[in-house]
Design an enzyme around this catalytic site. Sequence first.
Site, mmCIF file in Angstrom:
data_model
loop_
_atom_site.group_PDB
_atom_site.id
_atom_site.type_symbol
_atom_site.label_atom_id
_atom_site.label_comp_id
_atom_site.label_asym_id
_atom_site.label_seq_id
_atom_site.Cartn_x
_atom_site.Cartn_y
_atom_site.Cartn_z
ATOM 1 N N HIS A 78 33.900 53.521 53.592
ATOM 2 C CA HIS A 78 35.324 53.342 53.820
ATOM 3 C C HIS A 78 35.943 54.641 54.109
ATOM 4 O O HIS A 78 37.061 55.057 54.751
ATOM 5 C CB HIS A 78 36.101 52.629 52.799
ATOM 6 C CG HIS A 78 35.796 51.164 53.075
ATOM 7 N ND1 HIS A 78 34.750 50.496 52.486
ATOM 8 C CD2 HIS A 78 36.556 50.411 53.884
ATOM 9 C CE1 HIS A 78 34.669 49.177 53.020
ATOM 10 N NE2 HIS A 78 35.779 48.949 54.018
ATOM 11 N N ARG A 83 44.736 47.823 55.941
ATOM 12 C CA ARG A 83 44.063 47.863 54.672
ATOM 13 C C ARG A 83 45.111 48.108 53.676
ATOM 14 O O ARG A 83 45.256 49.178 53.209
ATOM 15 C CB ARG A 83 42.897 49.053 54.733
ATOM 16 C CG ARG A 83 41.879 48.613 55.817
ATOM 17 C CD ARG A 83 40.492 49.655 55.801
ATOM 18 N NE ARG A 83 39.629 49.227 56.342
ATOM 19 C CZ ARG A 83 39.242 49.544 57.605
ATOM 20 N NH1 ARG A 83 39.950 50.319 58.404
ATOM 21 N NH2 ARG A 83 38.074 49.080 58.244
ATOM 22 N N ARG A 120 46.199 42.537 55.822
ATOM 23 C CA ARG A 120 44.841 42.134 55.013
ATOM 24 C C ARG A 120 45.174 42.119 53.586
ATOM 25 O O ARG A 120 45.768 43.015 52.956
ATOM 26 C CB ARG A 120 43.505 42.656 55.405
ATOM 27 C CG ARG A 120 42.646 42.124 54.530
ATOM 28 C CD ARG A 120 41.213 42.868 54.911
ATOM 29 N NE ARG A 120 40.897 44.210 54.524
ATOM 30 C CZ ARG A 120 39.913 44.877 55.072
ATOM 31 N NH1 ARG A 120 39.059 44.622 55.622
ATOM 32 N NH2 ARG A 120 40.047 46.362 54.544
ATOM 33 N N GLU A 153 33.326 38.016 58.421
ATOM 34 C CA GLU A 153 32.515 39.207 58.174
ATOM 35 C C GLU A 153 31.352 38.847 57.476
ATOM 36 O O GLU A 153 30.621 39.849 57.056
ATOM 37 C CB GLU A 153 33.163 40.190 57.536
ATOM 38 C CG GLU A 153 34.118 40.038 56.545
ATOM 39 C CD GLU A 153 35.112 40.943 55.949
ATOM 40 O OE1 GLU A 153 34.985 42.083 56.469
ATOM 41 O OE2 GLU A 153 35.914 40.850 55.098
ATOM 42 N N ASN A 157 32.022 45.480 60.593
ATOM 43 C CA ASN A 157 31.316 46.681 59.673
ATOM 44 C C ASN A 157 30.526 45.858 58.677
ATOM 45 O O ASN A 157 29.519 46.125 58.502
ATOM 46 C CB ASN A 157 32.375 47.287 58.951
ATOM 47 C CG ASN A 157 33.218 48.104 59.943
ATOM 48 O OD1 ASN A 157 32.964 48.255 60.946
ATOM 49 N ND2 ASN A 157 34.488 48.285 59.457
ATOM 50 N N ASP A 158 31.163 44.841 57.960
ATOM 51 C CA ASP A 158 30.471 43.928 57.018
ATOM 52 C C ASP A 158 29.354 43.054 57.747
ATOM 53 O O ASP A 158 28.507 42.832 57.128
ATOM 54 C CB ASP A 158 31.556 43.282 56.261
ATOM 55 C CG ASP A 158 32.073 44.339 55.099
ATOM 56 O OD1 ASP A 158 31.344 44.918 54.198
ATOM 57 O OD2 ASP A 158 33.352 44.401 54.754
ATOM 58 N N ARG A 217 25.971 49.316 54.131
ATOM 59 C CA ARG A 217 26.704 50.266 55.006
ATOM 60 C C ARG A 217 27.047 51.685 54.212
ATOM 61 O O ARG A 217 27.342 52.611 55.072
ATOM 62 C CB ARG A 217 28.042 49.590 55.529
ATOM 63 C CG ARG A 217 29.077 49.297 54.113
ATOM 64 C CD ARG A 217 30.082 48.440 54.617
ATOM 65 N NE ARG A 217 31.376 49.016 55.042
ATOM 66 C CZ ARG A 217 32.538 48.405 55.380
ATOM 67 N NH1 ARG A 217 32.509 47.247 55.207
ATOM 68 N NH2 ARG A 217 33.508 49.249 55.771
ATOM 69 N N CYS A 220 38.072 43.640 64.320
ATOM 70 C CA CYS A 220 38.820 44.790 63.784
ATOM 71 C C CYS A 220 37.848 45.980 62.983
ATOM 72 O O CYS A 220 38.254 46.781 62.299
ATOM 73 C CB CYS A 220 39.930 44.550 62.832
ATOM 74 S SG CYS A 220 39.310 43.609 61.410
HETATM 75 C C1 PEP Z 1 35.012 45.200 58.281
HETATM 76 O O1 PEP Z 1 34.190 44.813 57.692
HETATM 77 O O2 PEP Z 1 34.371 45.277 59.553
HETATM 78 C C2 PEP Z 1 36.301 45.470 58.028
HETATM 79 C C3 PEP Z 1 37.257 45.760 59.200
HETATM 80 O O3 PEP Z 1 36.781 45.566 56.886
HETATM 81 P P1 PEP Z 1 36.317 46.764 56.150
HETATM 82 O O4 PEP Z 1 35.703 48.170 56.928
HETATM 83 O O5 PEP Z 1 37.554 47.407 55.407
HETATM 84 O O6 PEP Z 1 35.431 46.302 54.849
HETATM 85 MG MG MG Z 2 35.106 44.200 55.627
#
Ligand code: PEP
Ligand code: MG
Length: 757
Positions: A363, A470, A506, A604, A627-628, A638, A675
């Site tokens: 993050h 976020r 979110r 996700e 991302n997740d 990650r 996103c």
């Molecule tokens: C994701 O997981 O793609 C996402 C947008 O949320 P974060 O990166 O905050 O976990």
């Molecule tokens: Mg996420």
Amino acid sequence: MLEQLRGIVQEVNAAKDLQIALDIIVKRVRRSLETQVCSVFLFDADLNSHVLMASEGLNKEAVGHVSLEIGEGLVGLVAKHAEPVNLQDASQHPSFHYIEETGEELFHAFLGVPIIHHRTVLGVLVVQHEDRRRFDESEEAFLVTLSAQLAGVIASAEATEAIEGVSPSGHKISDTVFAGISGAPGVAIGKVIVVFPKADLSQVPVRQAKDVAGEIEYFARGLNKVRDDMKELHEGLAGKVAEEERQLFDVYLHMLDDDALGNEVVELIEQGNWAQGALAEVANQHIATFEGMSDPYLRERAVDIKDLCSRVLFYLQEGEEVKTEYADDTILVSDELTPAMLAEVPAEKLNGLVSIKGSGNSHVAILARTMGIPTVMGAVDLPINLLDGKEVILDGYKGEIIGNPSEPVTERYINTIKEQDELIAGLQELKDLPCETADEHRVHLWVNTGLMSDIAQSLEQGAEGVGLFRTEIPFLLSERFPSEQEQTRIYKEQLEAFSPMMVTMRTLDVGGDKALSYFPIEEENPFLGWRGIRVTLDHPEIFTAQIRAMIRASIGLENLQIMLPMISNVNEVNSAMQLIKRAHRELIQEGLQVKFPPVGVMIELPAAVYQTRALAKMVDFVSVGSNDLTQYLLAVDRNNPRVASLYSAFHPAVLHALYHVVQDAQDEGKQVCICGEMAGDPGAAVLLMAMGFDILSMNAATLLKVKSVIRSVSLDAAQDLLDQVMQMEDAQMIRSAVDLTLYNAGVDRLLRSSRTN
Ligand code: PEP
Ligand code: MG
């Protein structure tokens, strides 16, 4: 055997420099294996050869002078195949290369094992014996195990010398590259400022003392405070514990005496070190020595020294209230960067960021991208303690840090910075133009926000909405849970700034690598644990306060939509919906004119991918958190730099999952957004558009880059590309196919080479 291994590794760990470490290795290994020769050869990139760095048994004069070119001799053979070579009589082997200076003609048996760190062969560890006999299986296994454990220590000792501009064999070198992972694209040149956590002896950087006498006095004061504490503890324990235990405190007090640790620290300060650095160096040295001792009682004393010195460090840091002085061209370096550290540096002074821990999708890297600051993550071999004040080049495209930069290399990077600035300035022209393809297909580009500073930047870049706010970021920057009123203020600011554009808020997504200092979550597997909606459903008071604050903030604006993170089943959506409805009802009962906002879920988790239709039926929109989703589909943390090369949003499994989500959401007639960070990768954005995503939401710093690329391609070409890549089996091939399409569309090199995910 295990004891011997442990002992050698600990002793090597305690060594002050590379040469001492290697000398210990050869001495201890020769003794353990009862052999006649043990030598270490290290690869010196400057000489392109393996240099004999240390030996017990070969002629001493040969050490540092003898070297073998790549592939030369048995050492070259071991390095080339990255495999042990075990021979009864080395001289009979076709690769044997006789070097007169070493005197090795006396020795017949030969066992060489590679020293491998992160897939790179650093050198070769060799044992030799007069007898014509093969080293047995257990000896070979011992050497292989030892070499695997020592590789990290050797790499780190090499890195320590490299940052001082010295190669393994002692030559002066420049442009030493420390590899990491790209966190945010861009190049930066500047001065390193190391930020480190409090009372942690292992992370205090080496710094010059500004006032030697003052530092000595300051240290003496800290020491006295600890002495007083110890005396107090000693007295307080009278009658409560056995007298022998009480006497331990006397031993502690002696350790602090002027002729013991204290004296060593003062000597280092006199040599120009600041008090904290001198204390840490002495402490770490002694801790490592004690940890390496074979006697378990003495080994335990390492803990006492650590405890005692940490107490002194605490007083040194408490007294000083060090105000970090940020250089005008600061490259902020830390073992583990946090959002709070970023927030502390004046924006105009922050050129670049480096984190030893973490990876491209941590993050903090996402925040860095949002802020548009070139960043390198996971630079695990960077000798952080020696970096403070050094000039370095940071290459955020490749994910590298370059120490001791030479003039030509600096010049080259200055040119890249110029090119980069020109490109960004040129992109400004696109700000008010629509994001549409050459054949007039319109795509909506929204932004991801979190920091207050994101608002202005997003509006400047022509964002059309917020696809992900976020909300945990204000929580992370706070020292306790923000109250409902405080949250209302923060949310209102977002909603007002973007009105009439939609803002997707979110609900709190903590856990994983986002830890609130005031709400610690300790877990073995945090990414598979208590995260996102799982936490907030277990704490309805936190969830409800947040929902109430969001809805309250939207009064009169009506541009709020709420999004739920980490959904793995329909029950979670049901429970969350009930809480949202209740919060809405309560606000109406309080006499407020509030509208029920659209609610969406994040897709996700792989489970959610296959339940897209069921989930979409329950809500107003879905939004993919790639991302997740990538981390969970590929089982790649990650945040872990070790497996970062496996993390790829271009993996066919990820692309197929995304396509599946789009089609199912469309079948349910629901809006589908993405996103995750891949939406901000110009190449990936082209594929996502072709898949049919309605909205791409990304960090503001990449918005115009994506717009520029989408305006350079046609939807037809993008769909052809998608058809092509959906047949491919390998992420790298897909990435290349995408790059080729962008190249053919005339897209600039700096727009193509973002991260490799
Ligand atoms: C994701 O997981 O793609 C996402 C947008 O949320 P974060 O990166 O905050 O976990
Ligand atoms: Mg996420």
